[in-house]
Design an enzyme around this catalytic site. Structure first.
Site, PDB file in Angstrom:
ATOM      1  N   ARG A  43      57.616  65.865  16.169  1.00  7.15           N
ATOM      2  CA  ARG A  43      56.453  65.511  15.564  1.00  7.15           C
ATOM      3  C   ARG A  43      56.811  65.185  14.018  1.00  7.15           C
ATOM      4  O   ARG A  43      57.861  65.733  13.549  1.00  7.15           O
ATOM      5  CB  ARG A  43      55.243  66.311  15.539  1.00  7.15           C
ATOM      6  CG  ARG A  43      54.329  65.941  16.779  1.00  7.15           C
ATOM      7  CD  ARG A  43      53.730  64.880  16.940  1.00  7.15           C
ATOM      8  NE  ARG A  43      53.160  64.790  18.088  1.00  7.15           N
ATOM      9  CZ  ARG A  43      53.160  64.305  19.197  1.00  7.15           C
ATOM     10  NH1 ARG A  43      54.553  63.620  19.347  1.00  7.15           N
ATOM     11  NH2 ARG A  43      52.458  63.979  20.273  1.00  7.15           N
ATOM     12  N   HIS A  91      58.816  55.850  18.212  1.00 10.41           N
ATOM     13  CA  HIS A  91      57.921  56.679  19.018  1.00 10.41           C
ATOM     14  C   HIS A  91      58.046  56.292  20.769  1.00 10.41           C
ATOM     15  O   HIS A  91      57.126  56.111  21.314  1.00 10.41           O
ATOM     16  CB  HIS A  91      56.372  57.057  18.713  1.00 10.41           C
ATOM     17  CG  HIS A  91      55.694  58.327  19.105  1.00 10.41           C
ATOM     18  ND1 HIS A  91      55.065  59.005  18.515  1.00 10.41           N
ATOM     19  CD2 HIS A  91      56.030  58.880  20.306  1.00 10.41           C
ATOM     20  CE1 HIS A  91      54.401  59.897  19.268  1.00 10.41           C
ATOM     21  NE2 HIS A  91      55.173  60.017  20.209  1.00 10.41           N
TER      22      HIS A  91
END
Ligand code: NAP
Length: 311
Positions: A226, A274
Site C-alpha cells: 500500500r 496497481h
C-alpha cells in the site's frame, strides 16, 4: 428459505462475478438468491468492494450475518463504525498467484539487472555475469497470505529470504523476524525489500528516512502493498543520494498516481498502475460461497478481519 446475498461491489464488476458466484453457490450446496438490489432488512450476506468516496452505511442491514470483501486490503472499510457484523477479506488462490508472479518477476528483473541490459544495446560486448540468487538477500515485509507465498517462491529460486511480521512466525526456509529490532535486522542485510503489509496506523510511513538509512547503500524497493507504507519525500531523497538504487511501486497514496508526480518521470522509479494482483472471480467465488455456507451453518468464517489490528 433462500439466503439473500447482495452483490454490492459495483455494476461494472457484476457481469464478471454473476456466473462464477452462482456456480460456486450451487457447488457449495447453498440455496441463495443472489441479487444486486434488495430491501436492506432482507439481506443475509453482503459481497462488498469499496466504490466512490462515500463510506457505506450498514445500519439498515439488520439481519446481515457477514460482509464478505472482494479485496485483500480492508483499510477503506475496517474503521466503518456502522459495520457491526463480521468482516471477511479476500484470500484467493488466483490473487496470490498474481502477486507471486509480479514479485518474482520484479525481483528477477532487479537481480539480473535487466533494465541495464535493455538500455545497453549499443554493440559493446560487456561480458559480466550477474550474481546468483544465493548472493542476493531479500527482505519480505509482511508474511501473510501474499508475503508468505512470495517468500516461498523466492526461496524456491534460491534467494535467501528474511521475513518480518507483527507476531512471531516460523516458516520453512525463511529467516523470520518481528518487532522493531527485527525490522532493523532484516533491513540492514537486504539488497531487495518487498513490502506486502496492510495499510494501518502502525504501518504508516514504515519506510522513512531512518529505516531507509538502515539498508545497504543502493538497495532496491518493490512496493505492491500500500502507498502509505512509504514516506514519499524520504524515498525521493534516498533515491537522489543513491541510498536506494531503484524503486518499483505499484500502489500510491493517491490513485491513479497524479500526472506530474515526481515518480512518473524518475529514472530510478518504475510505476505500475496497481496491477500487481487482482481477485479472480473464477477462483475467488468459491471462497465467498464457502463463507456463506459457513455463516448459514454457524461455523467460523474464513479470513475474518481483526478489527482491532486493522487487517
Ligand atoms: P495478510 O494475510 O493480512 O498479511 C499481512 C501481513 O502483514 C502479516 O504477516 C502481518 O503480521 C503483517 N503486519 C501487519 N501489521 C504489521 C505491523 N504493524 N508490523 C509488522 N507486520 C505487520 O495480508 P495479505 O493478504 O498478505 O495482503 C497484504 C497486503 O497486500 C494487503 O493488505 C493489501 O494492502 C496488499 N495488496 C495489494 C495488491 C496489489 O495489487 N497491489 C493486491 C492485493 C493485496 P502477522 O502475520 O503477525 O499478522
Amino acid at each position: 428459505m433462500n439466503a439473500v446475498v447482495l452483490f454490492a461491489a459495483g455494476a461494472t464488476r457484476w457481469p464478471h462475478w454473476e456466473g462464477p458466484l452462482r456456480k460456486a453457490l450451487a457447488d457449495a450446496g447453498v440455496a441463495a438468491d443472489l441479487v444486486t438490489e434488495a430491501a436492506p432488512e432482507r439481506v443475509d450476506f453482503i459481497v462488498y468492494a469499496p466504490s466512490g468516496d462515500t463510506p457505506p452505511d450498514f445500519t439498515p442491514f439488520t439481519r446481515c450475518r457477514a460482509v464478505l470483501g472482494l479485496w485483500a486490503g480492508v483499510e477503506r472499510i475496517v474503521g466503518n463504525s456502522t459495520l457491526t457484523q463480521p468482516l471477511c477479506r479476500m484470500v484467493d488462490p488466483g490473487l496470490t498467484q498474481g502477486m507471486v508472479e509480479y514479485v518474482t518477476a520484479h525481483v528477477l528483473r532487479l537481480h539480473l539487472g535487466i533494465d541495464a541490459l535493455l538500455r545497453a544495446q549499443d554493440g559493446r560486448w560487456n561480458h559480466e555475469a550477474p550474481a546468483l540468487a544465493g548472493d542476493r538477500p531479500i527482505a519480505m515485509l509482511g508474511l501473510g497470505a501474499l508475503g508468505a507465498a512470495c517468500a516461498q517462491a523466492l526461496v524456491g529460486l534460491g534467494f535467501p529470504v528474511m521475513g518480518w511480521s507483527r507476531r512471531r512466525k516460523d516458516l520453512p526456509g525463511i529467516e523470520c523476524h518481528h518487532g522493531r529490532a527485527g525490522l532493523k535486522t532484516v533491513l540492514k542485510r537486504a539488497q531487495i525489500v518487498v513490502t506486502l503489509l496492510p495499510a494501518t496506523p502502525q504501518t504508516e510511513n514504515l519506510l522513512n528516512t531512518e529505516t531507509l538509512g538502515w539498508l545497504p547503500h543502493g538497495a532496491a524497493i518493490i512496493n505492491p502493498g500500500r502507498g502509505n507504507l512509504i514516506d514519499d519525500t524520504a524515498l525521493l531523497a534516498a533515491l537522489a543520494s543513491g541510498q536506494v538504487g531503484q524503486a518499483t511501486l505499484d500502489v500510491f497514496r493517491v490513485e491513479p498516481l497524479p500526472q506530474g508526480h515526481p515518480y512518473w518521470q524518475h529514472p530510478k522509479v518504475t510505476v505500475t498502475p496497481h496491477i500487481a494482483a487482482e481477485t479472480r472471480p473464477a477462483t475467488a467465488a468459491a471462497v465467498i460461497a464457502e463463507n456463506i455456507r459457513r455463516g448459514l451453518a454457524g461455523q467460523p468464517l474464513l479470513h475474518q478481519v481483526d478489527r482491532q489490528a486493522g487487517y
